[in-house]
Design an enzyme around this catalytic site. Structure first.
Site, short mmCIF file in Angstrom:
data_model
loop_
_atom_site.label_atom_id
_atom_site.label_comp_id
_atom_site.label_asym_id
_atom_site.label_seq_id
_atom_site.Cartn_x
_atom_site.Cartn_y
_atom_site.Cartn_z
N TYR A 189 0.82 -1.20 0.00
CA TYR A 189 0.00 0.00 0.00
C TYR A 189 0.86 1.26 0.00
CZ TYR A 189 -3.69 -3.20 1.50
OH TYR A 189 -4.57 -4.25 1.57
N LYS B 136 -0.34 -8.19 -3.12
CA LYS B 136 -1.72 -7.71 -3.04
C LYS B 136 -1.70 -6.20 -3.21
CE LYS B 136 -5.18 -6.95 0.61
NZ LYS B 136 -5.51 -7.24 2.02
#
Length: 272
Positions: free
Chosen positions: A144, A174
């Site tokens: 992120y 991810k």
């Protein structure tokens, strides 16, 4: 050895993976849908390929997955507490060797870049991938971009953090789910390892979530890592089934009834 464990994550026909993270308890506490973790696992276990939990929940997971050995278990290794002054900087709370001793099929680790503490998180990912390689465990990196140095909305920043994790040895990454196919394609091409998309906070528009998943699959993503949009749904089992169908194709859903509400065509194999 790692390839054998990676094989458990992949659907044998599609090469994709449906991961349900359930590691929110440290960061967010006993949120809706995870107050009873054993019940949460029971509701979704027929329609996921893997789940992610912290080390203390392995006994709970083991009880529920005794009759579903095909579901892989990943132990999440770092954490922070939302509301703490240090958040979103993550610190190690478990070791790769610990996860291996608990019988995990792999480990996951979060990498936030652009915020205070990101240098330590880079070091953590490097350490985790080194130890995991020695023990033969796959590594999922949850990546992120964070303010103030990066933007969570910018594709350039999303792919940068994903690529950083891949460069450090992550086996799959991810990322936040982009809504434009070309952006997914850029991230997949730039990451260099298989990419799974996340769902973020719960969205009560289930159709929109499924549409986003289908878009990501068609653009080259290798799967999904959706937690709250599964276990916080009013019908977690149905949500998991529909998600599984969106990733693997409806004909492959392990279910007791047809998912006629969302006819989903089979998609081409996307191996990783």
């Amino acid at each position: 050895m790692k390839e054998l464990r990676l094989r458990r994550l992949r659907h044998p026909e599609t090469g994709r993976v449906v991961i349900c993270p359930m590691d929110h308890g440290v960061t967010l506490g006993p949120i809706k849908g995870l107050t009873d973790l054993e019940l949460a696992v029971e509701r979704v276990k027929r329609h996921v390929d893997a789940i992610v939990v912290h080390k203390g929940q392995i006994p709970v997971v083991s009880r529920q997955l005794g009759d579903h050995p095909e579901v892989a278990v990943l132990v999440h290794l770092n954490a922070s507490v939302q509301g703490a002054s240090s958040h979103p900087a993550k610190v190690l709370v478990a070791e790769v060797e610990e996860a291996a001793g608990l019988g995990a099929d792999g480990v996951s680790v979060q990498l936030n870049l652009g915020c205070e503490g990101d240098a330590d998180m880079l070091a953590t990912v490097g350490r985790v991938t080194r130890e995991a390689r020695l023990l033969g465990l796959p590594v999922l990196a949850m990546t992120y971009p964070q303010p103030p140095g990066m933007s969570g909305e910018a594709t350039d920043d999303i792919v940068h953090v994903a690529r950083a994790a891949a460069e450090l040895g992550a086996d799959l990454v991810k990322v936040s789910m982009p809504l434009v196919p070309e952006e997914v394609e850029r991230i997949v091409a730039g990451a260099g390892v298989p990419v799974v998309v996340s769902g973020g906070p719960y969205n009560d528009d289930r159709q929109a979530v499924l549409d986003g998943v289908r878009l990501a699959m068609e653009a080259g993503a290798s799967g999904v890592a959706l937690g709250r949009n599964v276990f916080q749904d009013a019908d977690p089992q149905r949500s998991a089934k529909e998600l599984y169908a969106a990733v693997h194709g409806q004909s492959r859903v392990r279910s007791f009834e047809d998912l006629d509400a969302y006819p989903i065509p089979d998609l081409p194999r996307n191996p990783f």
